[in-house]
Design a protein around this motif. Structure first.
Motif: not given
Ligand SMILES: [Zn+2]
Lengths: 280, 182, 261
Positions: A71-72, A74, A82, B63-64, B67, B69, B85, B153, C102, C106, C116-117, C120-121, C124-125, C128-129, C160
């Motif tokens: 994972i990079r 963001g 990308i 896993r993450a 990332s 920062r 989650r 939401r 990924r 992405e 941007s922040a 990554p998460l 990943d989610r 996973e879903r 989402d």
């Protein structure tokens, strides 16, 4: 300034009978305070039931740890990287074609010692270089060359924005490469091929708003090839290919860029030529 | 007070996890699992679900972590993973047709008790009592949107009410608080 | 500029007509959708894909009114806002074989202009879903058809979306994956509007709260899957109706009645 949650309050929270207002301030504070997180963890460790739950969860977690993801972070730079990775500037075929055309131009120019190809008096580099970015733009956008085009078209940045990012990348490759080729052939760098290259690029983008980028590139490229062919056959240098034409090319560049901005909404939709290719 | 600052910060731990250190991951879990579990339990009133969400959250951290920062935002970062989650878990339960038990009234006393008042005095007394007088359903909306940082939401999914209701309740809750504080 | 629609209506289509040079794809179609999982059923050529493209903001209506997420799509700024809240998976989607799952997801997260922040998460989610977490860093060219389809779904849900448009999304999925996919659809439909176009009636109906049947560019049925099944029971020539399940019989009966009109 250095406020921390009082120990009795933490204990009450761990026991599940903190007052609502206390719970709020604990939760808000703990999110940002490492020291109180540690305090809370220590208090939880003293609660047998909670400690047992946490230990069980920890064991299960450590038993099934998957491989970590690549994972990079963001950052905007990552985003640019990308977005470019899917464009032609980062893909082999177009880069290879660019380098081959330039090598060919250099070879011919060196062989004829700058006297021009066949009957033409213009250097080969002047004839070929302006076409390179046009080819790059053609490869940047459109259903034929970008496989994920239909999904991209539904995204916020998928229209003119992405096309401009990719075009900039194309120019970032062709312009320095052409200048380098000019230096090698001893012609040095010259506005005679640089400005027509830019003008043809914006003309292609503008044409893209009407007939689609791929077709516009074919038209612009064909037009340029015609000029070159006439130049070669007629054995006289056409004014378009000489230095004094530069202001005219600059004007074409400026006008087509302005028109492109006005017509940017045309990139918001799929070209109408694209039908549901299978309602099947 | 465990003031020994020689220990690595959560930021440093996350960076070490990002480089693949399982040791750092275990330490990170030890420090953060408790507050996360307790806070999640308070949100969903279901210990089993909260435990599941903690598991999923730490798996995502493993896993993450590379990332991450932030600087000193490790707590907020972890909480944001957990809330996504938690909402997903709620979505799955609603989709299965299970009723989602959000116990709005887990604060038993309607009138503040003596100890509570004493404790509240150490915080912002006005805010605490204003919060306390707020109707549970208004407080729940405020908690979800302000304290937990959920979108309208997501709050609607968590509390099992329509988005429009979240908005009106949030507006009313803010109004009540404003009145109480002026 | 039409006024924004009422809160809570995700899709509002009135009298939608889409004509191409030599044929008409949609002929006065009406559709209202709220949160939930909606099936868009119909035979090949009924106009499903064209409707998906109009709602996906990439095909222009010839006439009629279309409001997506409360916005009129003619407005440039509104269009951009809608697109940020959209998820779209066409029936045939290309991909870059050298991208990993990924990177692919992405890529679309960036195109959808997510903060941007958070990317990554969120990526990943989403992975996973759809159950691809263990293949997240494999290149797309190494994936099976079913996995590619799931990677496509992951890019569609990474932001989402408030409106998720899926065209024949179960193609290439094996039976077990279809079950997982239905669970995922239902979970997403709790607070988003999901529209699934398919000709595999049985496949999707189970996951839907509501189905719309499109034929000849028009909506010819709108109701719950149970109501569609019931339409088959009262068909006059019950024995002639093909279809193995009640819902398929209902589907055939409604189509036949429409054609007889
Ligand atoms: Zn503190």
């Amino acid at each position: 300034m250095t406020w921390h949650v009082a120990r009795p309050t933490i204990l009450a929270y761990v026991d599940g009978d903190a007052a609502e207002a206390d719970a709020w301030s604990i939760e808000a504070h703990v999110t940002d305070c490492e020291r109180c997180r540690t305090e809370l963890a220590a208090a939880a460790a003293d609660d047998p039931a909670l400690a047992a739950d946490l230990a069980a969860s920890r064991t299960a977690l450590l038993a099934g740890l998957p491989p970590q993801g690549r994972i990079r972070r963001g950052s905007p730079a990552r985003g640019l990287r990308i977005l470019l990775a899917s464009g032609p500037a980062a893909r082999g075929p177009w880069l290879l074609a660019t380098l081959m055309v330039l090598a060919l131009a250099i070879g011919l120019d060196l062989a004829s010692s700058g006297a021009g190809l066949l009957g033409s008096t213009a250097p080969v580099l002047v004839l070929l270089a302006p076409l390179l970015p046009v080819l790059g733009v053609a490869a940047s956008y459109g259903s034929g060359l970008d496989d994920a085009h239909e999904i991209i078209a539904t995204t916020a940045a998928g229209g003119l924005r992405l096309l401009l990012i990719r075009t900039t990348a194309v120019l970032a490759v062709t312009v320095p490469a052409t200048i380098a080729a000019g230096l090698v052939t001893g012609l040095a760098w010259s506005a005679t091929w640089l400005v027509p290259g830019l003008a043809l690029t914006t003309l292609t983008l503008l044409g893209g708003t009407v007939v689609g980028v791929t077709r516009a590139a074919a038209l612009v490229g064909g037009g340029w090839a015609l000029v070159v062919a006439v130049d070669v056959i007629s054995e006289t240098t056409i004014a378009l290919l000489t230095g004094p034409a530069t202001p005219a090319w600059l004007a074409v560049f400026g006008l087509s860029a302005a028109a492109l901005v006005l017509r940017r909404a045309a990139f918001n939709h799929l070209p109408t030529s694209i039908r549901p290719h299978s309602e099947a | 007070m465990s003031g020994a600052r020689a220990e690595p910060s959560d930021d440093e731990l996350l960076r070490a996890i990002g480089r693949g250190s399982q040791e750092a991951f275990e330490e990170y879990y030890t420090r953060n699992a408790a507050w996360l579990l307790l806070r999640l339990r308070r949100r969903c009133g279901d210990a089993e679900l909260a435990a599941d969400v903690v598991q999923e959250t730490f798996l995502a951290v493993w896993r993450a972590a590379g990332s991450y920062r932030g600087r000193g935002q490790a707590g907020g970062w972890l909480w944001s993973i957990a809330t996504r989650r938690l909402i997903d878990a709620h979505r799955r339960r609603v989709a299965r047709g299970e009723s989602v038990a959000v116990d709005l009234d887990h604060d038993p006393a309607v009138a503040p008790s003596a100890e509570e008042e004493a404790l509240a005095a150490s915080l912002d007394a006005d805010l605490a009592s204003a919060l306390h007088r707020l109707a549970p359903e208004l407080r729940a909306v405020l908690q979800a949107t302000v304290l937990d940082g959920l979108s309208v939401r997501e709050a609607a999914v968590l509390l099992d009410i329509p988005e429009g209701t979240v908005k009106t309740r949030a507006r009313r809750a803010r109004l009540h608080l404003k009145e109480a504080l002026t | 500029m039409t006024a924004p629609t009422t809160l809570g209506t995700h899709v509002e289509v009135r009298d939608l007509v889409v004509r191409f040079k030599n044929r008409t794809a949609l002929e006065g179609l009406d559709l209202n959708l709220d949160a939930g999982v909606h099936g868009l059923l119909g035979p090949n050529g009924a106009g499903k894909t064209t409707l998906m493209r109009v709602l996906g903001t990439i095909a222009r209506p010839t006439s009629g009114q279309v409001a997506v997420l409360g916005h009129d799509l003619g407005n440039q700024r509104a269009l951009r806002d809608v697109r940020r809240r959209l998820g779209y998976l066409p029936q045939h989607f290309g991909y870059y074989p050298r991208f990993t799952v990924r990177e692919f997801v992405e890529y679309f997260a960036w195109l959808k202009e997510m903060p941007s922040a958070s990317i990554p998460l969120a990526v990943d989610r989403a992975i996973e879903r759809v159950g691809l977490a263990d293949r997240a860093d494999d290149r797309l060219k190494r994936l099976s058809g079913g996995m590619l389809r799931r990677a496509g779904i992951a890019q569609a849900i990474v932001n989402d979306p408030d409106l998720l448009l899926l065209d024949e999304p179960t193609a290439g999925l094996d039976p077990e994956q279809r079950v997982d996919f239905r669970h995922l659809l239902r979970a997403i439909g709790v607070d988003a509007c999901v529209l699934v176009a398919t000709h595999l009636v049985e496949d999707v109906a189970v996951a839907c709260t509501e189905v719309s049947l499109v034929n000849g560019g028009r909506t010819v049925f709108r109701g719950t899957p149970d109501e569609l099944a019931a339409a088959g029971e009262h068909a006059p020539d019950g024995e002639l109706n093909s279809g193995d399940s009640p819902i398929e019989r209902g589907y055939t009966a409604v189509l036949r009645a429409d054609r007889a009109r």
